[in-house]
Design an enzyme around this catalytic site. Structure first.
Site, PDB file in Angstrom:
ATOM      1  CE  LYS A  30      31.165  28.366  41.489  1.00 32.22           C
ATOM      2  NZ  LYS A  30      30.853  29.792  41.310  1.00 32.22           N
TER       3      LYS A  30
HETATM    4  C1  E4P Z   1      32.042  31.646  43.338  1.00 32.16           C
HETATM    5  O1  E4P Z   1      32.490  30.969  42.514  1.00 32.16           O
HETATM    6  C2  E4P Z   1      30.817  32.473  43.466  1.00 32.16           C
HETATM    7  O2  E4P Z   1      30.728  32.882  42.098  1.00 32.16           O
HETATM    8  C3  E4P Z   1      31.068  33.777  44.053  1.00 32.16           C
HETATM    9  O3  E4P Z   1      32.429  34.124  44.338  1.00 32.16           O
HETATM   10  C4  E4P Z   1      29.917  34.220  45.242  1.00 32.16           C
HETATM   11  O4  E4P Z   1      30.189  35.531  45.653  1.00 32.16           O
HETATM   12  P1  E4P Z   1      29.238  36.622  46.160  1.00 32.16           P
HETATM   13  O5  E4P Z   1      29.233  36.204  47.729  1.00 32.16           O
HETATM   14  O6  E4P Z   1      29.838  37.908  46.161  1.00 32.16           O
HETATM   15  O7  E4P Z   1      27.853  36.256  45.560  1.00 32.16           O
END
Ligand code: E4P
Length: 215
Positions: free
Chosen positions: A83
């Site tokens: 990622k």
């Molecule tokens: C995506 O892979 C992220 O881990 C995640 O969806 C972030 O979400 P949040 O805005 O609730 O932190």
């Protein structure tokens, strides 16, 4: 649409995996920080539970560092994908990692243009953040439809992961928009199960059955 869980908590991953509906896992540095264990330990544990893509995020902010971290993480298990936060350096790193057969998930996507660039660089996944757009008064689900239409227009194979999901409606809207995947927090997965009419119906069936036994 595939369902991923958005957590680094092993117990929760095991619990949802037991439901038989889990296709993968996404983690991020904030989720890892909550668990009191390092990223490598956590993704190794996850790879022993879930048979599907597992996103592990790098912390370097230059392409060289991203590639080096990505290569290390990818050694843990073939299901690990790397990622990378959307930026110029991550586009360069995406190109290099994907050319080595390592799947990249470009995260922190807030516009269709960003998604298009990530796809052009060779990303296997893009993660548009629905909830964080809603938080600032912009319709996050509209972004999902835009990206989906653009990818369909050009036959782009990059998979869309609807991320930053805050409620069950985000999930159904992601599916309607044609997203390939929704990565869903544990609490939202639990909410998706229940409906008051289902509970009412089950209680009535049980009550009627019990009554019939007395006749
Ligand atoms: C995506 O892979 C992220 O881990 C995640 O969806 C972030 O979400 P949040 O805005 O609730 O932190």
């Amino acid at each position: 649409m595939k369902i991923f869980i958005d957590t680094a908590n092993i117990e929760r991953i095991k619990e949802i995996n037991d439901w038989g509906i889990l296709d993968g896992v996404t983690t991020n540095p904030s989720l890892i920080a909550k668990e009191g264990k390092d990223l490598k330990t956590i993704v190794t544990e996850i790879s022993q539970i879930v048979d599907g893509p597992i996103s592990a995020e790098v912390m370097s902010m230059d392409a060289e560092g991203m590639v080096a971290e990505g290569l290390e993480l990818a050694k843990i298990h073939p299901n690990i994908n790397i990622k990378l936060p959307m930026c110029i350096e991550s586009l360069k790193a995406t190109k290099i990692l994907s050319s080595k057969g390592i799947k990249v998930n470009v995260t922190l996507i807030f516009s269709a243009q960003q998604a298009l660039l990530a796809a052009k660089a060779g990303a296997a996944f893009v993660s548009p953040f629905v909830g964080r757009l809603d938080d600032i008064g912009i319709d996050g689900t509209a972004l999902l439809s835009e990206i989906s239409t653009i990818f369909n227009n050009y036959g782009i194979q990059t998979e869309i992961i609807a991320a930053s999901i805050r409620n069950p409606i985000h999930v159904s809207t992601a599916a309607l928009a044609g997203c390939d995947i929704a990565t869903i927090p544990y609490d939202v997965l639990k909410m998706m199960i229940s409906h008051p009419k289902t509970t009412e119906g089950i209680n009535k069936f049980i009550a009627d059955y019990e009554k019939s036994k007395k006749n």
